[in-house]
Design an enzyme around this catalytic site. Sequence first.
Site, mmCIF file in Angstrom:
data_model
loop_
_atom_site.group_PDB
_atom_site.id
_atom_site.type_symbol
_atom_site.label_atom_id
_atom_site.label_comp_id
_atom_site.label_asym_id
_atom_site.label_seq_id
_atom_site.Cartn_x
_atom_site.Cartn_y
_atom_site.Cartn_z
ATOM 1 N N CYS A 81 -0.947 -32.695 -31.994
ATOM 2 C CA CYS A 81 -1.108 -34.129 -32.079
ATOM 3 C C CYS A 81 -2.236 -34.579 -32.831
ATOM 4 C CB CYS A 81 -1.159 -34.661 -30.666
ATOM 5 S SG CYS A 81 0.183 -34.098 -29.690
ATOM 6 N N ASN A 93 5.024 -39.633 -26.458
ATOM 7 C CA ASN A 93 4.048 -39.081 -27.353
ATOM 8 C C ASN A 93 4.901 -38.441 -28.572
ATOM 9 O OD1 ASN A 93 2.337 -37.260 -28.369
ATOM 10 N ND2 ASN A 93 1.822 -36.185 -26.680
ATOM 11 N N HIS A 141 -4.415 -41.702 -29.995
ATOM 12 C CA HIS A 141 -3.181 -40.974 -29.933
ATOM 13 C C HIS A 141 -2.501 -41.384 -28.606
ATOM 14 C CE1 HIS A 141 -0.585 -37.687 -29.210
ATOM 15 N NE2 HIS A 141 -1.382 -36.964 -28.431
#
Length: 348
Positions: free
Chosen positions: A131, A299, A269
């Site tokens: 990520c 996500n 994020h």
Amino acid sequence: MTEIIDAPSHTEIGTGLRHPVGVLGTGLYVPDRVVTNEDLTRTLDTSDEWITSRTGIRERRFLEEGRVTSDMAVEAARQALADGGVAPENLDAIIITTFTPDQPLPSTAMIVKEQLGAHRAMPLDLTQAACAGGVYALLTGAHLLQNPSFENVLVIGADAGSRGTDPQERTTRVFLGDAAGAALLGRTPSGYGLLSWDTGDELSYEVQITAGGSRMPTTEETVAARQQYLQMNGKAVWNMATDKLPKSVLKTVQRAGVDVADVQHILLHQANLNIINEAAKTLGVPAERVPTTVQRFGNTAAASVFTVLHETLRRRARHGDLLVLAAIGAGFLWGSACFRHFDPRGEV
């Protein structure tokens, strides 16, 4: 047309970059298939209330059968190139960051290069930054552009999280969705583009995929144990993210010679809405300056920061605005970068 405002030079703020580099175009692709929390309750021991309260996610997109990560990357790339007014044949490098490549070999960046017709571009794959890959790929692209022979670098974050999570395991399955985002990097006038950055890491196995590497090659036994899928300790992720993300943002804005209050857009994020809210609270930043996509997309791993970057540049950012991108991923790896937005069209 907007008058170009004065901005501090890169030399003054000490990035070490001889040539200022900014984002000149973006693109975003999400699959058509919408998977709601209610959809997941049909196969998992969970509920819409449980998912929403713990993650803020209400729906995510899953890639259709027969399509792969490179398909999403190509769609996002074409948008970014059109937005920046650059033809594929004029690309000097394509950087793809993903933890779900089409396959271990050959290179996913090469596949995308071929599909785009970017025949002279150098393909680079960033496959283990997870990520945090979006921030790391942007920094890599900016440094490539310090070479005078490079003029246009395309950075793509793309992940099919639905392929990397266990369909039978609720802890990870409810979080991840599929998407690709792209940013076209090029040089800007002095005082614009990348102003500063921060990176950090701390080795941890709290988020991992145990099978498929040299430590544990794929076998019938590892497949039966479902060790090819992502495993995650949610508590460890929470502790690291809520600690490291705000600290990294503060370091980056300080290195840019500005204050958090001066930054119009904090792009975090999109892992979990509760983590985003906690980080914003620690930074003392109001919610309207911290855009989110996690409720709609979940996500999306390496694509995550590109989803908010794309929407912010398309809908909210003005010429001269300050943006900070920050992300943390398995490893743990984290990083942030501060940009002063340069709109080559001079639009308000």
